[in-house]
Design a protein around this motif. Structure first.
Motif, mmCIF file in Angstrom:
data_model
loop_
_atom_site.group_PDB
_atom_site.id
_atom_site.type_symbol
_atom_site.label_atom_id
_atom_site.label_comp_id
_atom_site.label_asym_id
_atom_site.label_seq_id
_atom_site.Cartn_x
_atom_site.Cartn_y
_atom_site.Cartn_z
ATOM 1 N N LEU A 194 28.954 11.785 -4.437
ATOM 2 C CA LEU A 194 29.120 11.752 -5.890
ATOM 3 C C LEU A 194 29.500 13.106 -6.464
ATOM 4 O O LEU A 194 30.207 13.190 -7.468
ATOM 5 C CB LEU A 194 27.835 11.263 -6.557
ATOM 6 N N ALA A 195 28.999 14.170 -5.850
ATOM 7 C CA ALA A 195 29.294 15.516 -6.355
ATOM 8 C C ALA A 195 29.116 16.510 -5.228
ATOM 9 O O ALA A 195 28.344 16.289 -4.294
ATOM 10 C CB ALA A 195 28.381 15.878 -7.527
ATOM 11 N N GLY A 196 29.831 17.628 -5.308
ATOM 12 C CA GLY A 196 29.769 18.662 -4.291
ATOM 13 C C GLY A 196 31.151 18.939 -3.733
ATOM 14 O O GLY A 196 32.141 18.296 -4.106
ATOM 15 N N LEU A 197 31.218 19.854 -2.792
ATOM 16 C CA LEU A 197 32.511 20.266 -2.253
ATOM 17 C C LEU A 197 33.230 19.138 -1.521
ATOM 18 O O LEU A 197 34.449 19.150 -1.404
ATOM 19 C CB LEU A 197 32.319 21.451 -1.298
ATOM 20 N N SER A 198 32.467 18.151 -1.018
ATOM 21 C CA SER A 198 33.093 17.055 -0.280
ATOM 22 C C SER A 198 33.455 15.887 -1.179
ATOM 23 O O SER A 198 33.973 14.874 -0.710
ATOM 24 C CB SER A 198 32.147 16.554 0.826
ATOM 25 N N ALA A 199 33.152 15.995 -2.464
ATOM 26 C CA ALA A 199 33.421 14.891 -3.379
ATOM 27 C C ALA A 199 34.908 14.778 -3.664
ATOM 28 O O ALA A 199 35.626 15.771 -3.662
ATOM 29 C CB ALA A 199 32.654 15.097 -4.681
ATOM 30 N N PRO A 200 35.401 13.561 -3.913
ATOM 31 C CA PRO A 200 36.816 13.412 -4.275
ATOM 32 C C PRO A 200 37.106 14.078 -5.602
ATOM 33 O O PRO A 200 36.224 14.197 -6.461
ATOM 34 C CB PRO A 200 36.996 11.890 -4.363
#
Length: 259
Positions: free
Chosen positions: A244-250
């Motif tokens: 949902l959130a963070g560096l790996s989020a779309p």
């Protein structure tokens, strides 16, 4: 530490609505069973009931009500009893192995001793009407209740050899699954333990770089309930979470306020 973290502790979570239909002994509830490798916890969110257990110390019954939190280790035979709309959040050790074969129902000993007969007794029919499936669940549960009552009666008389025989049969039944279980454990619990060790080492060096790799994850509930051993299961696929959130989020479109 680039892979997504597992659900906290390498565990899994399921919401459980305990069966309300009566068993052969007149009690409403689930199918008695044990786990061979994993602990399991019940966090009661609503209703009233009890947890019947049997282990090498004998038979016990524990009251369950909203706010109760109990857990049991491998080998503890457990049976959820539903007095009034018992609702539980189940936390399972080892990334959900308890719902992936690490559960042996307390069928009579002649069934437990025969892998083919056990598999046939444990299986539920596919592509049938809800009424037919409900009847199959009831028959499976009553067969396990019969075996459970025999074990409880023997233990009450001081004879724990039937319980030991059950443990021996359970170990034999799950043995072919161990390679798959070990792979699941390595990809979840072991990996998360190593991740924590790496974090400790980084913090000891004064390195907090891992904090910038934080993410917010979600495991949406399944659309439909499964017919489990203790009740209707509403699973969450924690093995394939949404970021949902963070560096790996779309990437997300910027709002007017951020432009």
């Amino acid at each position: 530490m680039s892979s997504l973290p597992s659900f906290p502790g390498g565990t899994s979570v399921t919401r459980l609505s305990v069966y309300s239909g009566q068993c052969a002994d007149g009690l409403a509830g689930g199918t008695p069973h044990l786990h061979t490798a994993s602990a399991e916890a019940y966090v009661v969110t609503g209703g009233e009931g009890a947890l019947q257990t049997l282990d090498a110390s004998g038979f016990h019954e524990t009251v369950l009500r909203a706010g109760s939190a109990v857990w049991f280790t491998p080998g503890t035979i457990h049976r959820a009893i539903n007095y009034r709309d018992l609702q539980i959040v189940v936390v399972m050790q080892n990334a959900g192995l308890p719902e992936a074969g690490d559960a042996i129902m307390t069928f009579p000993p002649e069934i437990l001793a025969d892998p083919a007969r056990y598999a046939a007794a444990a299986a539920l029919p596919a592509d049938v009407s809800p009424d037919v499936l409900d009847e199959a669940v009831r028959l499976r549960r009553d067969l396990a209740v019969d075996g459970f009552q025999r074990l409880v009666a023997s233990a009450a008389g001081g004879d724990f050899s039937p319980l030991q025989n059950l443990y021996d049969s359970a170990a034999a039944l799950v043995r072919p699954r161990l390679a798959d279980w070990r792979a699941t454990w390595q990809e979840t619990v072991e990996r998360e333990t190593r991740r924590t060790e790496e974090v400790f080492a980084a913090l000891e060096r004064g390195d907090g770089q891992h904090l910038s790799q934080s993410v917010l994850l979600a495991a949406p509930p399944s659309d439909t309930a499964r017919w489990g051993m203790c009740g209707r299961l509403y699973t969450h696929d924690v093995a394939h979470p949404l970021v949902l959130a963070g560096l790996s989020a779309p990437a997300r479109p910027q709002s007017a306020h951020s432009q």
